[in-house]
Design a protein around this motif. Sequence first.
Motif, mmCIF file in Angstrom:
data_model
loop_
_atom_site.group_PDB
_atom_site.id
_atom_site.type_symbol
_atom_site.label_atom_id
_atom_site.label_comp_id
_atom_site.label_asym_id
_atom_site.label_seq_id
_atom_site.Cartn_x
_atom_site.Cartn_y
_atom_site.Cartn_z
ATOM 1 N N THR A 46 0.817 -1.206 0.000
ATOM 2 C CA THR A 46 0.000 0.000 0.000
ATOM 3 C C THR A 46 0.856 1.264 0.000
ATOM 4 O OG1 THR A 46 -1.696 -1.188 1.246
ATOM 5 C CG2 THR A 46 -1.823 1.211 1.270
ATOM 6 N N THR A 47 0.423 2.247 -0.756
ATOM 7 C CA THR A 47 1.160 3.507 -0.827
ATOM 8 C C THR A 47 1.104 4.269 0.482
ATOM 9 O OG1 THR A 47 0.650 3.695 -3.180
ATOM 10 C CG2 THR A 47 1.373 5.691 -2.061
ATOM 11 N N SER A 48 -0.076 4.351 1.086
ATOM 12 C CA SER A 48 -0.230 5.136 2.309
ATOM 13 C C SER A 48 -1.462 4.684 3.073
ATOM 14 C CB SER A 48 -0.361 6.625 1.965
ATOM 15 O OG SER A 48 -0.606 7.389 3.124
ATOM 16 N N ILE A 49 -1.416 4.869 4.386
ATOM 17 C CA ILE A 49 -2.595 4.631 5.225
ATOM 18 C C ILE A 49 -2.925 5.894 6.026
ATOM 19 C CG2 ILE A 49 -2.333 2.132 5.415
ATOM 20 C CD1 ILE A 49 -0.936 2.571 8.097
ATOM 21 N N GLY A 68 3.192 4.782 12.712
ATOM 22 C CA GLY A 68 3.247 3.503 13.417
ATOM 23 C C GLY A 68 1.945 3.201 14.122
ATOM 24 N N HIS A 69 1.358 4.226 14.748
ATOM 25 C CA HIS A 69 0.085 4.021 15.441
ATOM 26 C C HIS A 69 -1.051 3.747 14.464
ATOM 27 C CE1 HIS A 69 1.616 4.767 19.396
ATOM 28 N NE2 HIS A 69 2.063 5.981 19.081
ATOM 29 N N LEU A 70 -0.977 4.335 13.271
ATOM 30 C CA LEU A 70 -2.012 4.063 12.272
ATOM 31 C C LEU A 70 -2.049 2.585 11.922
ATOM 32 C CD1 LEU A 70 -1.592 7.080 9.799
ATOM 33 C CD2 LEU A 70 -3.548 6.639 11.289
ATOM 34 N N MET A 71 -0.875 1.981 11.760
ATOM 35 C CA MET A 71 -0.814 0.558 11.430
ATOM 36 C C MET A 71 -1.313 -0.275 12.605
ATOM 37 S SD MET A 71 -0.128 -1.501 8.971
ATOM 38 C CE MET A 71 0.484 -3.141 8.511
ATOM 39 N N SER A 81 6.492 4.303 5.059
ATOM 40 C CA SER A 81 6.187 5.061 3.847
ATOM 41 C C SER A 81 7.450 5.614 3.200
ATOM 42 C CB SER A 81 5.233 6.206 4.171
ATOM 43 O OG SER A 81 5.774 7.040 5.188
ATOM 44 N N SER A 82 8.562 5.607 3.948
ATOM 45 C CA SER A 82 9.827 6.111 3.405
ATOM 46 C C SER A 82 10.964 5.186 3.784
ATOM 47 C CB SER A 82 10.108 7.527 3.917
ATOM 48 O OG SER A 82 10.157 7.542 5.331
ATOM 49 N N LYS A 83 12.051 5.275 3.030
ATOM 50 C CA LYS A 83 13.182 4.382 3.243
ATOM 51 C C LYS A 83 13.956 4.792 4.488
ATOM 52 C CE LYS A 83 16.211 7.084 0.218
ATOM 53 N NZ LYS A 83 17.061 7.073 -0.993
ATOM 54 N N GLY A 84 14.809 3.885 4.942
ATOM 55 C CA GLY A 84 15.647 4.165 6.105
ATOM 56 C C GLY A 84 16.434 2.932 6.485
ATOM 57 N N PHE A 88 2.805 -8.111 10.753
ATOM 58 C CA PHE A 88 2.021 -7.371 9.772
ATOM 59 C C PHE A 88 2.819 -6.137 9.359
ATOM 60 C CE2 PHE A 88 -1.327 -9.413 12.421
ATOM 61 C CZ PHE A 88 -1.899 -10.204 11.425
ATOM 62 N N THR A 89 3.168 -6.055 8.090
ATOM 63 C CA THR A 89 3.952 -4.914 7.625
ATOM 64 C C THR A 89 3.533 -4.508 6.220
ATOM 65 O OG1 THR A 89 6.196 -4.011 7.485
ATOM 66 C CG2 THR A 89 5.859 -6.223 6.578
ATOM 67 N N ASP A 90 3.855 -3.280 5.864
ATOM 68 C CA ASP A 90 3.465 -2.768 4.550
ATOM 69 C C ASP A 90 4.168 -1.433 4.337
ATOM 70 O OD1 ASP A 90 1.926 -2.157 2.138
ATOM 71 O OD2 ASP A 90 0.444 -3.581 2.910
ATOM 72 N N GLY A 91 3.943 -0.840 3.164
ATOM 73 C CA GLY A 91 4.492 0.480 2.870
ATOM 74 C C GLY A 91 5.577 0.445 1.818
#
Length: 287
Positions: A14-17, A146-149, A217-220, A248-251
């Motif tokens: 997913t692009t964004s949540i 993080g809280h959104l996920m 949503s961004s690299k690191g 559970f992961t995404d982005g």
Amino acid sequence: MQERIFENWFEDFTTSISGYDYYVDFDKVVNNVENIKVELNILNSLIGSKNIEKDFENIVKKYPETLSCVPLLLAVRNSEIYAQDDEGEFLYDFKNMNMDLESYKMFMRKTGLFNMIENHLVNNLVDYALGIETGLDSNGRKNRGGHLMEDLVEKYIQDANFKLGQTYFKEINLKDVEDKWGIDLSAISNKGKTVKRFDFVVKTKSHIYAIETNFYSSKGSKLNETARSYKMISQEADTIDGFTFVWFTDGLGWKNAKWNLKETFDVMDNIYNIKEIKSGIMNKIFV
């Protein structure tokens, strides 16, 4: 369960949540400024001053609490600010004055605050503080992400008929899991030497599921470390009867750490993305 192919799974990321309240928490911003609004309005009398150092001195003598506003004017959260130059090293306390007024005047002059205020570069320090608070709050987006996920995962745990405090638990320490259900998790905790907290734990009649969630949503650099760490936890969890580690992961931040994620995917059965969560995976894995 049907065998999954990493490339197909990864394409579903997913692009964004982000919701509308992800970008700025305006309630927090306004509240922070309201707490110092009186002091800021007192300092407003300095705007356009022809003798700002003397006027500042008079204000601080009469209203010493106005000093507490100064760090925010520099976008600093702490009440103490360190500064140094050829004249020496200084630690200014803006909550409890630890220097004479001349030192604080020097601070205001050298940081450029006097210049900004006396030359009318801002019209109102309350509005200026709102702008600074908005900028500072934007730094909290990572935590809100993080809280959104976590919130998303929790919603679907609840939809699968698990009850908070009864059959699922939030932010629970590994040691508490051991004590609550009498299970030995020393394989994960390095024989009790490592402190670990899970985002969620789901408890069914015969099994314990420890859950981690994140959305990038961004690299690191943290992503590679996370993938390696969760791969190891998963392998260690596989040696424990009645216990499973679920991730559970995404982005799209994973794009730059794709192959580290693939290494984990290849050895970890219980790693899922948002599409799978929304497709009812909770009912299939928590048995």
